[in-house]
Design an enzyme around this catalytic site. Sequence first.
Site, PDB file in Angstrom:
ATOM      1  N   CYS A  70      29.985  -8.319  58.052  1.00  0.00           N
ATOM      2  CA  CYS A  70      30.975  -9.211  57.438  1.00  0.00           C
ATOM      3  C   CYS A  70      30.559 -10.675  57.351  1.00  0.00           C
ATOM      4  O   CYS A  70      30.491 -11.249  56.273  1.00  0.00           O
ATOM      5  CB  CYS A  70      32.298  -9.120  58.202  1.00  0.00           C
ATOM      6  SG  CYS A  70      32.974  -7.456  58.319  1.00  0.00           S
ATOM      7  N   HIS A 128      34.550 -15.012  57.417  1.00  0.00           N
ATOM      8  CA  HIS A 128      34.838 -14.309  58.655  1.00  0.00           C
ATOM      9  C   HIS A 128      35.628 -15.263  59.553  1.00  0.00           C
ATOM     10  O   HIS A 128      35.186 -16.381  59.801  1.00  0.00           O
ATOM     11  CB  HIS A 128      33.556 -13.863  59.359  1.00  0.00           C
ATOM     12  CG  HIS A 128      33.800 -12.869  60.445  1.00  0.00           C
ATOM     13  ND1 HIS A 128      34.266 -13.242  61.688  1.00  0.00           N
ATOM     14  CD2 HIS A 128      33.682 -11.527  60.478  1.00  0.00           C
ATOM     15  CE1 HIS A 128      34.414 -12.160  62.435  1.00  0.00           C
ATOM     16  NE2 HIS A 128      34.073 -11.110  61.725  1.00  0.00           N
TER      17      HIS A 128
END
Length: 536
Positions: A70, A128
């Site tokens: 991510c 993130h």
Amino acid sequence: MTSWIIFILLGALIFTSGASGKKNVLFFAVDDLRPQLNAYGVDFITSPNIDALASKSMLFERAYCQIAVCSPSRASLLTGRRPDTNHVWQIAADEYWRTVPDATNATTIPQYFKENGYLSIGMGKIFHPGPPSGYDDYKYSWSPEGRPYFHAKEDSSIAKGAAWYSFDEPDNKRVDGQIADNAVNVLQQIKKNRTEGDDRPFFVAVGFHKPHLPFYCSSKYYDLYPSIEDTKLPENPDVPKGMPDVAFTIWKELKDYSDIKAIINETLCDTDAEASIYGKECHVPDNKMKELRRAYYSCVSFTDAQIGRVIKELDAQGFADDTIIILWGDHGWQLGEHNQWGKCTNFEDATHVPFLLHVPGVTDNGMTTKALVELIDIFPSLTELAGLEVPPMCTKNSPTSIACVEGSSVVPLLSNPNAQWKKGSFSQYPRPSTQGLPEIPGKPPFDPSEKLESVMGYTVRTDKYRFTEWYKFNRNTSTPNFNDIWGTELYDHSSPTVFFNDENVNLATESEMKPVVDELRQLLQAGWREALPPTN
């Protein structure tokens, strides 16, 4: 529609859009979404809203992330810089691209739009969350109207830490339902502001968490799919024949859940580096595998419903004709293929992503392209379509420049989807990493002082092949040692199947494939600059 007509429409779009002369942007990010969607030819998935968007968009059949996890994937996409330029390879508090050693301090997409007169508002998972992004890059990327940044919370205690759970609750009891609610409210407020004289174009970024683990959503989405007993297992559940050990991941992300801990010998899985062990003792039982796959599909349908709500509101507020819509997944996800779960590899399953681009008046009838594209191409593409100055291509000696990109605008593909394009798409992944093997047979142990990026796997996906090579990596200089090879992989994609069944045999050691290996090694080591489209 002929290409010359599209070219004229693109020119009109870029120079005459909206009251301010600029198109709005609705920017959808979906976590862990692999292109296993109805729009991509997987007909058992229920994704009507994504399918409807695809029917009026350019659908990129072969889009790839730069790194299959991510935080670094999003950092790369959102700054237009590749992982080795950003020095972001992991989900780590000390890998925020603005503060790492030799930081680029790169301008982000929302920041660039904000600095060019846009109202920039984000919500949910765009960057993130937390330290890896400097807490959503809030100091730079978002307009004051978008602060505090919107994150949602949910109570999932009833699930008792299991990897999947079916709730009998409304959608907005879950995080992504709340994010959709917020997006609807934001669009309504923007419309109200327009009536009061604020005619700024908007950049609204909506980041959905599902289908990321844990697979929690309303039971009505589970009801869209056959029973667990009737859920199909992956057709390629074993590691590729001849796979180097360094290519495997121990999928710690899944093992943290209570129902998985109960059936997996975690100690054995995490300490034994023999690849054969991972096919025996470290294997999710078939029934649990079916549960997880069905749960993943259900969460895809849940997120699809939230996307539909936001697009419906965009239309209700009268913005549809003036808004570019983009939808992307940050990386793929492995659902038991090759005995892998999650991302964190260089396989097709982990790096292949959905990518849709709707441009009003241009893509309304739907378009597809088989051109090899990358998520890093989004930054230059959106700026060109919005009529902004496109940041220049980064040079090899400009890592600290504020606004440059390392991708190519896909706008030419809108006028000619069959245009000659990139020679390859590039991805990478480090070892040992938080999801990697603790040691590699026949190689020296990983040095803890080298953090988690002492070996880097680089991969290039070409029209016919996926070629990956693992090299000793210098984190301080962000460079691989091409002479210190820890593994080589070659997978044949020349006869594509419906979905992800092409990487069962590593062909790298077969003598008749040596010319292919040599050619692809040269392309891989030359790097992405040598694979750019002919027009760049």
